[in-house]
Scaffold this active site. Structure first.
Site, mmCIF file in Angstrom:
data_model
loop_
_atom_site.group_PDB
_atom_site.id
_atom_site.type_symbol
_atom_site.label_atom_id
_atom_site.label_comp_id
_atom_site.label_asym_id
_atom_site.label_seq_id
_atom_site.Cartn_x
_atom_site.Cartn_y
_atom_site.Cartn_z
ATOM 1 N N HIS A 207 0.726 -1.275 -0.309
ATOM 2 C CA HIS A 207 0.097 -0.077 -0.215
ATOM 3 C C HIS A 207 1.091 1.399 -0.186
ATOM 4 C CE1 HIS A 207 1.364 -0.128 4.459
ATOM 5 N NE2 HIS A 207 1.059 0.890 4.421
HETATM 6 C C1 UD1 Z 1 -2.273 5.872 5.280
HETATM 7 C C2 UD1 Z 1 -0.722 6.005 6.421
HETATM 8 C C3 UD1 Z 1 -0.114 5.359 6.254
HETATM 9 C C4 UD1 Z 1 -0.308 3.576 6.565
HETATM 10 C C5 UD1 Z 1 -1.532 3.368 6.454
HETATM 11 C C6 UD1 Z 1 -2.084 2.177 6.908
HETATM 12 C C7 UD1 Z 1 -0.804 8.636 6.570
HETATM 13 C C8 UD1 Z 1 0.287 10.004 5.634
HETATM 14 N N1 UD1 Z 1 -1.097 7.059 5.924
HETATM 15 O O1 UD1 Z 1 -1.966 5.587 4.570
HETATM 16 O O2 UD1 Z 1 1.412 5.403 6.936
HETATM 17 O O3 UD1 Z 1 0.318 2.698 6.914
HETATM 18 O O4 UD1 Z 1 -2.972 4.807 6.405
HETATM 19 O O5 UD1 Z 1 -3.318 1.669 5.870
HETATM 20 O O6 UD1 Z 1 -1.022 9.060 7.230
HETATM 21 N N2 UD1 Z 1 -9.687 4.719 1.740
HETATM 22 C C9 UD1 Z 1 -10.479 4.657 1.865
HETATM 23 N N3 UD1 Z 1 -11.748 4.355 2.747
HETATM 24 C C10 UD1 Z 1 -10.901 4.467 3.789
HETATM 25 C C11 UD1 Z 1 -9.545 4.884 3.982
HETATM 26 C C12 UD1 Z 1 -8.709 5.419 2.706
HETATM 27 O O7 UD1 Z 1 -11.272 4.017 0.158
HETATM 28 O O8 UD1 Z 1 -11.310 4.180 4.639
HETATM 29 C C13 UD1 Z 1 -9.017 5.337 0.472
HETATM 30 C C14 UD1 Z 1 -8.969 7.017 -0.134
HETATM 31 O O9 UD1 Z 1 -8.732 6.511 -1.582
HETATM 32 C C15 UD1 Z 1 -7.612 7.734 0.450
HETATM 33 C C16 UD1 Z 1 -6.831 6.429 -0.009
HETATM 34 O O10 UD1 Z 1 -7.185 4.699 0.797
HETATM 35 O O11 UD1 Z 1 -7.486 8.771 -0.401
HETATM 36 C C17 UD1 Z 1 -5.451 6.689 0.702
HETATM 37 O O12 UD1 Z 1 -5.694 7.028 2.505
HETATM 38 P P1 UD1 Z 1 -4.888 7.789 3.610
HETATM 39 O O13 UD1 Z 1 -5.671 7.415 4.723
HETATM 40 O O14 UD1 Z 1 -4.705 8.989 2.803
HETATM 41 O O15 UD1 Z 1 -3.016 7.209 3.075
HETATM 42 P P2 UD1 Z 1 -2.876 5.568 2.978
HETATM 43 O O16 UD1 Z 1 -2.380 5.093 1.966
HETATM 44 O O17 UD1 Z 1 -4.442 4.763 3.628
#
Ligand code: UD1
Length: 368
Positions: A207
């Protein structure tokens, strides 16, 4: 007077770290009045609610509902909402865990309001500032009054950055508290049968933006997985970020046709731990999984060029393999040929880290 502590979580890996702390507060009801704040950085049921349930985390007292966005948007939304809460409540301490955007945002707000700040899992460094988590860790640690660390190299990193010795507390790994508590329960999961994994299998997670947001890098890793699944069935729960990129780059259809790669929705904690425990091999770019496989004694090929958890390489079962296809396949072959890495469990990864933290809090001059 009870110590009033606002505890902040936001994203999946935070939940495993906060659960043992909440359980310890509950064992000292006369000493602590904890408030649990969920920022809403992760919000899907299988990225959040399911974890609260399985880890027996209390329902959050406050849900900020910030959701997804750019780094600035997400961080700023947490700051604006949390500031209102902290101004109203003026707790004795703000407790943050890990290195996600919610961690950074809460640290900034607490520091600006001059509220003491504690950081659990302080001092980890990859020395790679292209990782958003590295920026989050650097800033959070610089602002923290109490740095709780998981390993000796984290202490050394903090000391080198000028953090005074008396702010650093080597307490061990709270994520491992959770693992040891729930390991037996996780083995009751029927996830292996559900995925048709009856004999040997591998477990994959992916991820990191550095791996999945680049089409070429992702293509190389997928090509390695294609080769490995010919020899070993692979279970691959797909993070929402990764699913979006697989679709965007037009990879999804091809990958879903490989017969021994089981693509599934993100799994809950118990299913994931069950799969990891029984795996012949784990391939992952997650820092938490490097730590968990080290404790489980399962070889982990870490799909990164660097690690913020070097102890999992020097003492544990993790091997840094980078993102090069041939290197990944060669290292996987070694493991399948019985030459997988064996390691030992690092000091204080023993299920008692949260209780050490609580002991520190009781002894420190935090209460007003
Ligand atoms: C975040 C953390 C990362 C951690 C990871 C675990 C930061 C910078 N990154 O990354 O350190 O290892 O979580 O999972 O804080 N999304 C969904 N549903 C959700 C959450 C996210 O669909 O419940 C999608 C959205 O499109 C979003 C993307 O995932 O834009 C990324 O989510 P985000 O929280 O920005 O970062 P992660 O890649 O999950």
């Amino acid at each position: 007077m009870k110590m009033r502590i606002v505890n902040v979580v936001g994203a999946r890996p935070n939940f495993m770290k906060m659960a043992p702390l909440m359980a310890e507060y509950a064992r000292h009801p006369d000493d602590f009045a904890p408030v649990l704040v969920h920022t809403g950085q992760h919000y899907d049921d299988n990225m959040s609610n399911l974890f609260f349930e399985q880890l027996r985390l209390p329902k959050p007292d406050v849900y900020l509902g910030v959701g997804s966005g750019t780094h600035a948007e997400q961080t700023a939304r947490v700051m604006v909402e949390l500031e209102k809460l902290l101004v109203a409540q003026r707790p004795d301490l703000v407790m943050v865990v890990g290195d996600v955007n919610s961690t950074l945002a809460a640290a900034l707000v607490a520091a600006k309001l001059c509220i003491p700040l504690a950081h659990v899992e302080a001092g980890l460094r990859s020395f790679d500032r292209t990782m958003p988590e590295e920026i989050n860790r650097l800033v959070t640690d610089a602002l923290s009054d109490y740095c709780f660390t998981t390993c000796a190299d984290a202490d050394a990193n903090l000391l080198r950055e000028g953090v005074p010795r008396e702010k650093i507390f080597f307490v061990g790994n709270v994520m491992i508290d959770t693992l040891l508590k729930l390991r037996d329960e996780s083995l009751k999961s029927d996830i292996r049968q559900k995925l048709g994994l009856n004999s040997e299998y591998g477990y994959v997670t992916l991820h990191r933006p550095g791996n999945v947001d680049s089409k070429d890098t992702l293509a190389g890793i997928l090509s390695a997985l294609e080769a490995i699944q010919k020899r070993l069935p692979l279970a691959f729960p797909v993070h929402p970020r990764t699913r979006a990129r697989l679709n965007e780059f037009g990879f999804w259809k091809r990958v879903s046709e490989w017969p021994n790669l089981r693509l599934v929705e993100p799994l809950g904690y118990l299913d994931s731990l069950c799969l990891m425990t029984g795996a012949k091999l784990v391939l992952s770019d997650s820092g938490g999984i490097q730590e968990e496989t080290t404790v489980l004694g399962v070889p982990c090929l870490t799909l990164r060029e660097n690690t913020d958890r070097p102890v999992t390489v020097t003492e544990g079962t993790s091997t840094l393999v980078g993102m090069d296809r041939d290197k990944i396949v060669a290292e996987a072959t070694k493991v399948l040929d019985g030459k997988g890495k064996k390691g030992r469990v690092p000091k204080y990864w023993d299920g008692k880290a949260a209780s050490r933290i609580i002991q520190c809090l009781l002894e420190l001059p935090i209460r007003k």
